[in-house]
Scaffold this motif. Structure first.
Motif, mmCIF file in Angstrom:
data_model
loop_
_atom_site.group_PDB
_atom_site.id
_atom_site.type_symbol
_atom_site.label_atom_id
_atom_site.label_comp_id
_atom_site.label_asym_id
_atom_site.label_seq_id
_atom_site.Cartn_x
_atom_site.Cartn_y
_atom_site.Cartn_z
ATOM 1 N N GLY A 1 -13.041 2.141 8.200
ATOM 2 C CA GLY A 1 -12.149 2.598 9.259
ATOM 3 C C GLY A 1 -10.935 3.288 8.674
ATOM 4 N N GLY B 1 -10.363 -3.841 6.374
ATOM 5 C CA GLY B 1 -9.322 -3.286 7.226
ATOM 6 C C GLY B 1 -9.573 -3.635 8.677
ATOM 7 N N THR B 2 -10.691 -3.130 9.209
ATOM 8 C CA THR B 2 -11.004 -3.300 10.631
ATOM 9 C C THR B 2 -10.985 -4.777 11.047
ATOM 10 N N ASN C 1 0.847 -1.200 0.000
ATOM 11 C CA ASN C 1 0.000 0.000 0.000
ATOM 12 C C ASN C 1 0.879 1.245 0.000
ATOM 13 N N GLN D 1 -14.124 2.846 -1.915
ATOM 14 C CA GLN D 1 -14.240 2.922 -0.451
ATOM 15 C C GLN D 1 -15.526 3.636 -0.039
ATOM 16 N N GLY E 1 -16.937 -1.641 5.721
ATOM 17 C CA GLY E 1 -18.065 -2.368 6.296
ATOM 18 C C GLY E 1 -18.064 -3.853 6.033
HETATM 19 C C1 LIG Z 1 -6.150 0.916 11.359
HETATM 20 C C2 LIG Z 1 -6.384 1.300 9.940
HETATM 21 C C3 LIG Z 1 -5.346 1.847 9.199
HETATM 22 C C4 LIG Z 1 -5.522 2.161 7.848
HETATM 23 N N1 LIG Z 1 -4.446 2.630 7.152
HETATM 24 C C5 LIG Z 1 -4.553 2.766 5.815
HETATM 25 C C6 LIG Z 1 -3.391 3.063 5.035
HETATM 26 O O1 LIG Z 1 -2.280 3.217 5.546
HETATM 27 N N2 LIG Z 1 -3.556 3.155 3.690
HETATM 28 C C7 LIG Z 1 -4.768 2.960 3.088
HETATM 29 O O2 LIG Z 1 -4.848 3.019 1.866
HETATM 30 N N3 LIG Z 1 -5.875 2.717 3.799
HETATM 31 C C8 LIG Z 1 -5.791 2.585 5.139
HETATM 32 N N4 LIG Z 1 -6.919 2.261 5.863
HETATM 33 C C9 LIG Z 1 -8.235 2.164 5.193
HETATM 34 C C10 LIG Z 1 -8.366 0.835 4.465
HETATM 35 O O3 LIG Z 1 -7.649 0.892 3.253
HETATM 36 C C11 LIG Z 1 -9.813 0.468 4.081
HETATM 37 O O4 LIG Z 1 -10.322 1.403 3.166
HETATM 38 C C12 LIG Z 1 -10.772 0.351 5.242
HETATM 39 O O5 LIG Z 1 -10.172 -0.247 6.352
HETATM 40 C C13 LIG Z 1 -11.983 -0.476 4.821
HETATM 41 O O6 LIG Z 1 -13.000 -0.371 5.753
HETATM 42 P P1 LIG Z 1 -13.181 -1.349 7.032
HETATM 43 O O7 LIG Z 1 -12.227 -0.829 8.024
HETATM 44 O O8 LIG Z 1 -14.616 -1.144 7.363
HETATM 45 O O9 LIG Z 1 -12.871 -2.742 6.589
HETATM 46 C C14 LIG Z 1 -6.778 1.963 7.226
HETATM 47 C C15 LIG Z 1 -7.822 1.431 7.975
HETATM 48 C C16 LIG Z 1 -7.657 1.097 9.308
HETATM 49 C C17 LIG Z 1 -8.808 0.507 10.070
#
Ligand SMILES: Cc1cc2nc3c(=O)[nH]c(=O)nc-3n(C[C@H](O)[C@H](O)[C@H](O)COP(=O)(O)O)c2cc1C
Length: 326
Positions: A138, A189-190, A66, A133, A168
């Motif tokens: 998160g 992510g979460t 990433n 997204q 989600g």
């Molecule tokens: C703790 C955390 C750190 C994240 N850091 C990044 C990151 O460094 N780069 C990035 O493209 N997205 C980052 N994201 C967003 C994720 O790419 C993704 O869009 C997101 O987690 C998806 O939603 P969800 O958390 O509901 O699964 C991060 C998300 C979380 C929860």
């Protein structure tokens, strides 16, 4: 194009790159389980080591990195190209020259987008695929509406390119709904913050598991005043309004601090969090990682998406991949 074949995946499940939360350990575990493990943006030496770890522990699988553009430097791009990674996720920025360079080196380039305009730009840059997204996600947000509402619009712009849905996704039902709506796969992510292989501090994991709500805010915006989703802690209790918006003083400080991103050194998380205090409105985007003092979780961003309210435990990454795949 069958993106699962192209990326050598058994299941249409990707783990989001999440800086220090998503090191080689997590990415390798996800890749071994047949999903797309994505290494977060790390200091260059750590990034190279993490790429090596995924190669060693998940032979034959794709290695994905990433590039969080706000903090990406030339050396990160070079490290990806020199190591011959298979996939790069370009997020929170990017341009045609970068996408061209990566693709020229044989890298499959996904760009994370949250609006139709961003999707059109990514396609014009030459992206191989998109990550759409939603606002429930998160961490930092390009998403402006719910992921399943944005997905159809992203699909129209993407034409025949694959589109992954992010935001989600916590169960196989969520994955099924995304696939039924036309997604090529999902990015979670979460769910992966809450795995045994995650680099997240254990108290951060406990706090987000216990949360009853999430906040969309800009509070943790020193050097990067962009919207992000967190769960409440002492810092947000003190400096956010009920709707999550940062109060005037931190909002002003953050908006003036944007140029700092250009000079933030590698390995600055510990330094930033050591200086942060719940009572002082200077909050960087740094996340509490394993090995940091427990009390730092009250002065740091506890990133989590709305799906955290439906997740009830920390599991091995392999189990998380299997549960998401259904
Ligand atoms: C703790 C955390 C750190 C994240 N850091 C990044 C990151 O460094 N780069 C990035 O493209 N997205 C980052 N994201 C967003 C994720 O790419 C993704 O869009 C997101 O987690 C998806 O939603 P969800 O958390 O509901 O699964 C991060 C998300 C979380 C929860």
């Amino acid at each position: 194009m069958d993106v699962l074949d192209r990326l050598r995946l058994d299941v249409p499940v990707a783990q989001a790159g999440m800086a220090g939360v998503a090191g080689g350990r997590l990415a390798a575990a996800v890749a071994s389980a047949g999903g797309l493990g994505t290494i977060g943006l790390l200091p260059t030496t750590d990034l190279r080591a993490a790429i090596g770890r995924v190669r060693d522990e998940a032979p034959g699988r794709s290695v994905a990195v990433n590039l969080l553009m706000r903090f990406t430097r030339r050396r990160h791009v070079q490290a990806c190209i020199e190591a011959g990674v298979d996939v790069v996720v370009v997020a929170f920025g990017g341009d045609a020259a970068l996408v061209r360079e990566l693709r020229g080196a044989g890298v499959f380039v996904l760009v994370m987008v949250g609006t139709e305009n961003q999707a059109r730009a990514a396609v014009a840059w030459g992206a191989d695929g998109l990550i759409a997204q939603g606002r429930e996600a998160g961490g930092h947000l390009v998403g402006t509406v719910a992921a399943l509402d944005f997905l159809p619009r992203a699909l129209v712009v993407a034409q025949d390119r694959p589109v992954f849905l992010a935001g989600g996704v916590a169960t196989s039902g969520d994955t099924g709904a995304a696939l039924a709506a036309g997604a090529a796969g999902v990015v979670a992510g979460t769910r992966f913050v809450l795995t045994e292989e995650s680099g997240a501090h254990r108290e951060y994991q406990r706090r987000i598991l216990a949360a009853r709500t999430t906040l969309e805010t800009t509070l943790f915006g020193l050097s990067w005043p962009m919207r992000h989703r967190v769960v409440p802690n002492t810092a947000t209790d003190r400096w956010c309004r009920a709707d999550g918006a940062a109060r005037r003083l931190p909002a002003l400080i953050n908006s003036l601090s944007a140029p700092l991103a250009r000079v933030v050194p590698e390995r600055s998380e510990g330094t930033a969090l050591r200086m942060q205090r719940p009572a002082i409105p200077l909050f960087s985007p740094a996340v509490p990682l394993e090995g940091m003092p427990e009390q730092w979780v009250d002065r740091a961003a506890l990133y989590a998406g709305e799906s955290v309210l439906r997740i009830d435990g920390v599991v091995p990454a392999k189990q998380a991949v299997a549960e998401l795949a259904g």
